[in-house]
Design an enzyme around this catalytic site. Structure first.
Site, PDB file in Angstrom:
ATOM      1  CD  GLU A 125      -1.560  -2.486   1.380  1.00 29.20           C
ATOM      2  OE1 GLU A 125      -2.965  -3.437   0.897  1.00 29.20           O
ATOM      3  OE2 GLU A 125      -0.630  -2.483   1.980  1.00 29.20           O
ATOM      4  CG  HIS A 132     -10.008  -8.186   6.109  1.00 26.80           C
ATOM      5  ND1 HIS A 132      -9.871  -9.110   6.953  1.00 26.80           N
ATOM      6  CD2 HIS A 132      -9.778  -8.484   5.263  1.00 26.80           C
ATOM      7  CE1 HIS A 132      -8.652  -9.623   6.987  1.00 26.80           C
ATOM      8  NE2 HIS A 132      -7.983  -9.095   5.618  1.00 26.80           N
TER       9      HIS A 132
END
Length: 322
Positions: free
Chosen positions: A58, A127
């Site tokens: 990321e 998540h």
């Protein structure tokens, strides 16, 4: 009927067609079609130069997006879930959000970062969190949370016109939701909150995945003769404080629904501003209904117990009205 997922896909398609500078990049956005199926089919339509699969890093691909934006392109960076965005927090906080200010206005970062947020799909704690408040804290960013199919379709193009970085939080639990979408649906306002349901007895403020909870609570309350006004914040930074205060002036009661944790949250900010600037408008203490202060559980019944539910929101409104 159009699903939230399809609305986001159409927004991406429109942006790619309208502006040659726009491209999409992120993990699995190409051949796989996106972790949640949002970009399915776009690789075949626009090719690998415009739909770019990235390595699982990321920090690297958000940094690449910042560089592309500085170079004159209009990148849309997809981060799989908000939890993973923390791996790119240095890029977002220390680079994207600060470069205009640190360069004396010489450098802008017209970057859009999309990410899935929230719980409701049994994806476990890594998540499923709602971390919008982390980013709404940061000057230099605009933070959006489309709660409807129409806003999922219309916010992206408006965000791409912003000369500074925009973060769009897409609630995971809404991807399968459906609504009628006009054939001419287009760009929507990203400056103002909107009243989704008018009311006279109490103001319910929410955003993103919490909006449907607030609306369900308002429907339940209507059966008791209690009229709740429902406000969708839409933009979390900058907050449209004026719309909230105007509603409180009509209803004199405020309940905030937030899928984030109560401590240091969007709900805390709304409550603080209402107390600071609308104290004498209130006839009852401000109430907040938030996610339990625990990592989101995996088991369905525990996940549901941790999240705000319409019955709890309705009870908070009844207490305020009484």
């Amino acid at each position: 009927m159009t699903t939230y997922r399809e609305a986001v896909r159409e927004a991406l398609r429109e942006a790619l067609i309208r502006d040659d500078r726009v491209f999409l990049m992120g993990e699995d956005v190409g051949a796989y079609g996106g972790c949640f199926g949002v970009s399915r089919g776009l690789l075949d339509e626009f090719g690998p130069e415009r739909i770019r699969d990235t390595p699982l890093s990321e920090s690297a691909f958000v940094g690449a997006g910042i560089g592309a934006a500085l170079g004159g392109l209009r990148p849309i960076v997809e981060i799989m879930t908000v939890n993973f965005s923390l791996l790119a927090l240095d890029q977002i906080l220390n680079n994207a959000a600060t470069l205009r200010h640190m360069s004396g206005g010489q450098l802008g970062v017209p970057l859009v970062i999309r990410m899935a947020t929230g719980a409701g799909r049994q994806l476990g704690a890594q998540h499923s969190h709602s971390l919008e408040a982390f980013y709404a804290h940061i000057p230099g960013l605009r933070v959006l949370s489309p709660a409807t199919v129409a806003d999922a379709r219309g916010m992206l193009w408006t965000a791409l016109q912003d000369p500074d970085p925009v973060l769009i939080f897409e609630p995971i639990a809404l991807y399968n939701s459906e609504a009628e979408l006009p054939a001419d649906a287009g760009a929507v306002d990203i400056d103002s909150a909107v009243i989704r349901r008018a009311g006279t007895d109490a103001t319910l403020v929410s955003y993103g995945g919490g909006l449907r909870v607030a609306e369900a609570a308002a429907e339940e309350l209507a059966g008791d003769g209690i009229s709740a006004e429902v406000i969708d914040l839409r933009t979390l930074r900058p907050l449209d404080e004026a719309t909230v205060l105007a509603s409180i002036a009509r209803t004199h009661r405020l309940v905030v629904v937030d899928e984030g944790w109560r401590s240091v949250s969007i709900s805390a900010e709304i409550a603080a501003r209402a107390a600071e600037n609308g104290y004498y408008l209130l006839d009852a203490p401000i109430a907040r209904v938030c996610t339990a202060e625990v990592p989101i559980p995996y088991a369905r019944q525990l996940e549901e117990a941790a999240l705000p539910q319409p019955g709890v929101v309705a009870a908070a409104v009844r207490k305020a009205v009484s």
